[in-house]
Enzyme design. Structure first.
Site, PDB file in Angstrom:
ATOM      1  N   LYS A 197       1.796 122.648   6.341  1.00 16.68           N
ATOM      2  CA  LYS A 197       2.413 122.008   7.506  1.00 16.68           C
ATOM      3  C   LYS A 197       3.397 122.889   8.276  1.00 16.68           C
ATOM      4  O   LYS A 197       3.766 122.551   9.406  1.00 16.68           O
ATOM      5  CB  LYS A 197       3.179 120.740   7.068  1.00 16.68           C
ATOM      6  CG  LYS A 197       2.301 119.628   6.568  1.00 16.68           C
ATOM      7  CD  LYS A 197       1.609 118.942   7.724  1.00 16.68           C
ATOM      8  CE  LYS A 197       0.431 118.134   7.274  1.00 16.68           C
ATOM      9  NZ  LYS A 197      -0.790 118.375   7.999  1.00 16.68           N
ATOM     10  N   TYR A 246      -3.323 115.374   6.254  1.00 21.43           N
ATOM     11  CA  TYR A 246      -3.717 116.788   6.221  1.00 21.43           C
ATOM     12  C   TYR A 246      -4.153 117.274   7.607  1.00 21.43           C
ATOM     13  O   TYR A 246      -3.762 118.361   8.031  1.00 21.43           O
ATOM     14  CB  TYR A 246      -4.838 116.989   5.197  1.00 21.43           C
ATOM     15  CG  TYR A 246      -5.035 118.431   4.782  1.00 21.43           C
ATOM     16  CD1 TYR A 246      -4.111 119.077   3.975  1.00 21.43           C
ATOM     17  CD2 TYR A 246      -6.149 119.150   5.203  1.00 21.43           C
ATOM     18  CE1 TYR A 246      -4.280 120.406   3.608  1.00 21.43           C
ATOM     19  CE2 TYR A 246      -6.335 120.473   4.842  1.00 21.43           C
ATOM     20  CZ  TYR A 246      -5.392 121.096   4.039  1.00 21.43           C
ATOM     21  OH  TYR A 246      -5.561 122.410   3.679  1.00 21.43           O
ATOM     22  N   HIS A 279     -13.010 123.429   9.565  1.00 20.89           N
ATOM     23  CA  HIS A 279     -13.374 122.751   8.310  1.00 20.89           C
ATOM     24  C   HIS A 279     -13.283 121.239   8.491  1.00 20.89           C
ATOM     25  O   HIS A 279     -12.253 120.732   8.907  1.00 20.89           O
ATOM     26  CB  HIS A 279     -12.400 123.139   7.182  1.00 20.89           C
ATOM     27  CG  HIS A 279     -12.516 124.572   6.753  1.00 20.89           C
ATOM     28  ND1 HIS A 279     -11.820 125.079   5.685  1.00 20.89           N
ATOM     29  CD2 HIS A 279     -13.249 125.598   7.238  1.00 20.89           C
ATOM     30  CE1 HIS A 279     -12.114 126.360   5.543  1.00 20.89           C
ATOM     31  NE2 HIS A 279     -12.975 126.697   6.478  1.00 20.89           N
ATOM     32  N   TYR A 317      -8.152 123.100  -3.609  1.00 20.20           N
ATOM     33  CA  TYR A 317      -6.833 122.935  -4.234  1.00 20.20           C
ATOM     34  C   TYR A 317      -7.091 122.524  -5.672  1.00 20.20           C
ATOM     35  O   TYR A 317      -7.738 121.499  -5.901  1.00 20.20           O
ATOM     36  CB  TYR A 317      -6.031 121.821  -3.555  1.00 20.20           C
ATOM     37  CG  TYR A 317      -5.485 122.169  -2.193  1.00 20.20           C
ATOM     38  CD1 TYR A 317      -6.271 122.063  -1.045  1.00 20.20           C
ATOM     39  CD2 TYR A 317      -4.159 122.579  -2.037  1.00 20.20           C
ATOM     40  CE1 TYR A 317      -5.752 122.363   0.209  1.00 20.20           C
ATOM     41  CE2 TYR A 317      -3.636 122.869  -0.785  1.00 20.20           C
ATOM     42  CZ  TYR A 317      -4.440 122.767   0.331  1.00 20.20           C
ATOM     43  OH  TYR A 317      -3.916 123.066   1.564  1.00 20.20           O
TER      44      TYR A 317
HETATM   45  C1  PHB Z   1      -3.602 129.798   3.480  1.00 16.64           C
HETATM   46  O1  PHB Z   1      -4.801 129.960   3.767  1.00 16.64           O
HETATM   47  O2  PHB Z   1      -2.792 130.723   3.541  1.00 16.64           O
HETATM   48  C2  PHB Z   1      -3.138 128.450   3.046  1.00 16.64           C
HETATM   49  C3  PHB Z   1      -4.021 127.401   3.048  1.00 16.64           C
HETATM   50  C4  PHB Z   1      -3.592 126.148   2.662  1.00 16.64           C
HETATM   51  C5  PHB Z   1      -2.293 125.958   2.255  1.00 16.64           C
HETATM   52  C6  PHB Z   1      -1.397 127.016   2.257  1.00 16.64           C
HETATM   53  C7  PHB Z   1      -1.823 128.270   2.653  1.00 16.64           C
HETATM   54  O3  PHB Z   1      -1.891 124.730   1.834  1.00 16.64           O
END
Ligand code: PHB
Ligand code: APR
Length: 394
Positions: free
Chosen positions: A300, A388, A75, A204
């Site tokens: 993280k 990130y 991504h 998010y």
């Molecule tokens: C996940 O895909 O499990 C996942 C993705 C992003 C996050 C936490 C978990 O911040």
């Protein structure tokens, strides 16, 4: 009592212990990995799935890239949604081409177990009553039972990769260990669903009803999370209630919504920030969740664990090559700097994106202003993107 000897005794076969074993093997250093759970349990355990660029680069460098490159989903961007709109942050454009790869932690664990087995190196599941002893002296030991028989392994070094609830951290004299902790007044209810992801990138989202996250595992499996109470009972969440809540919190005014499908797994993840310092006591080194926990919002946890064992394996390799202890002596301080950077980022993402019962209307408006600023300032987006995708490994 059966007695053995190894250079590095590794407690725990999560990503930290298994990756450390792999890196040491490549450097010609002998290790034994001991795990109290079964192999199936360790593989099936559903965890996070976001690999930073540095983690992906390391996996490729150490011969673990084949399935990751085939099945991992790269991504370049991520969406932040609030007030009914999705905003894309182009991480690659803002960080000189860095991105993240979605590849389940259990896939990483599977690849590491396969590599360990192919190397014919020692990895034992289902050990019981494991303790570390003699950590004051030059030859620390691990004692445990296996198939009802007592064992003792004498080691040059012990790596405590046994997670937050493990025994290694608590073996350090408590007056020498300082811990920092924050519990959050919420948790995540996570599901895996047989549904093709309706977005190519993660979303998010902050909604009046709380946080939600859209993620994925493959072109046919969606991973979704909802903010919930820490003591939430999964029995109170029949599938229809989960979908209705996800739909409410995630749908945006451009018509985007998550695809629905059969829910194949449900679970509640607690949220905690935790740091133990130092990460070393004499010949015992802590790595991964044994030393620090971050709330999952910044993705993280796994990446920090990988950064720890990468540094530890380099330090051990330098020691065995030249007798130099310089890198071993720096292990904790260097790790704590990275840990605190990840703590800051994970705390910030968590506070910006979650509602708390103690919030008043001011808090809610301030949070929206934070998000407005984030998605309208190139500087703010660059800051998020940089953290990130993660700093290069030390
Ligand atoms: C996940 O895909 O499990 C996942 C993705 C992003 C996050 C936490 C978990 O911040
Ligand atoms: N004896 C042997 N093994 C133990 C003991 C013990 N007394 N206590 C715990 N373990 C094992 C656990 O069963 C687990 O398999 O240690 C392992 C620790 O693995 P993880 O918890 O996965 O921790 P770590 O390898 O540091 O990986 C960090 O895991 O929690 C996630 O999100 C976090 O992605 C991050 C990653």
């Amino acid at each position: 009592m059966k007695r053995f000897r190894t250079q590095v005794g590794i407690v725990g076969a999560g990503p930290a212990g298994l990756m450390l074993g792999h890196l040491l093997h490549r450097q010609g250093i002998d290790s034994i990995i001991l795990e109290n759970r079964s192999q199936d349990y360790v593989i099936e355990r559903v965890r996070a799935g976001v690999l930073e660029q540095g983690t992906v680069d390391l996996m490729n460098d150490v011969g673990l890239g084949t399935r990751l490159n085939r099945e991992g989903l790269r991504h370049d961007g991520v969406y932040i949604a609030f007030a009914g709109a999705r905003h894309r942050i182009d991480m690659a454009a803002l960080t000189g081409g860095r991105g993240i790869t979605v590849y389940g932690q259990n896939e990483v664990v599977k690849d590491l177990i396969a590599a360990r087995t192919a190397a014919n190196a020692q990895l034992h599941f289902g050990v019981t009553d494991l303790r570390v002893t003699d950590i004051e002296g030059p030859e620390p030991r691990i004692v445990f039972n296996r198939n009802g028989e007592p064992y003792e392994i004498a080691c040059d070094f012990i790596a405590g990769c046994d997670g937050f609830h493990g025994v290694c951290r608590t073996s350090i004299p408590h007056e020498l260990l300082r811990t920092y902790e924050r519990e959050y007044p919420f948790a995540w209810l996570g599901i895996l669903a047989d549904a093709p992801p309706s977005s190519d990138e993660l979303v998010y989202s902050l909604h009046e009803r709380g946080f939600a996250l859209f993620s994925m595992r493959s072109p046919t499996v969606t991973r979704l999370y909802l903010q919930c109470a820490p003591d939430e009972q999964i029995a109170d969440w029949p599938d229809e209630r989960i979908w209705s809540e996800l739909e409410t919190r995630l749908s945006t005014s451009d018509g985007w919504r998550p695809n629905q499908g059969r829910i194949v797994q449900k679970g509640v993840t607690p949220m905690r920030s935790f740091v133990a310092e130092p990460m070393r006591y004499r010949r015992l080194f802590l790595a991964g969740d044994a030393a620090h926990i971050v709330p999952p919002t910044g993705a993280k946890g796994l990446n920090l664990a990988v950064a720890d064992v990468c540094r530890l394996s380099n330090a051990l390799a330098a020691y065995y090559k030249s007798g130099s202890e310089t890198l071993l002596d720096q292990y904790s301080d260097t790790g704590l700097r990275r840990t605190w950077r990840a703590q800051r980022f994970s705390w910030w993402m968590t506070s910006m994106l979650h509602k708390s019962d103690s919030d008043n209307p001011f808090d809610h408006q301030r949070r929206l202003a934070d998000l407005e600023y984030l998605v309208s300032s190139r500087a703010a987006m660059t800051s998020l993107a940089e953290s990130y995708v993660g700093a290069p490994l030390d």
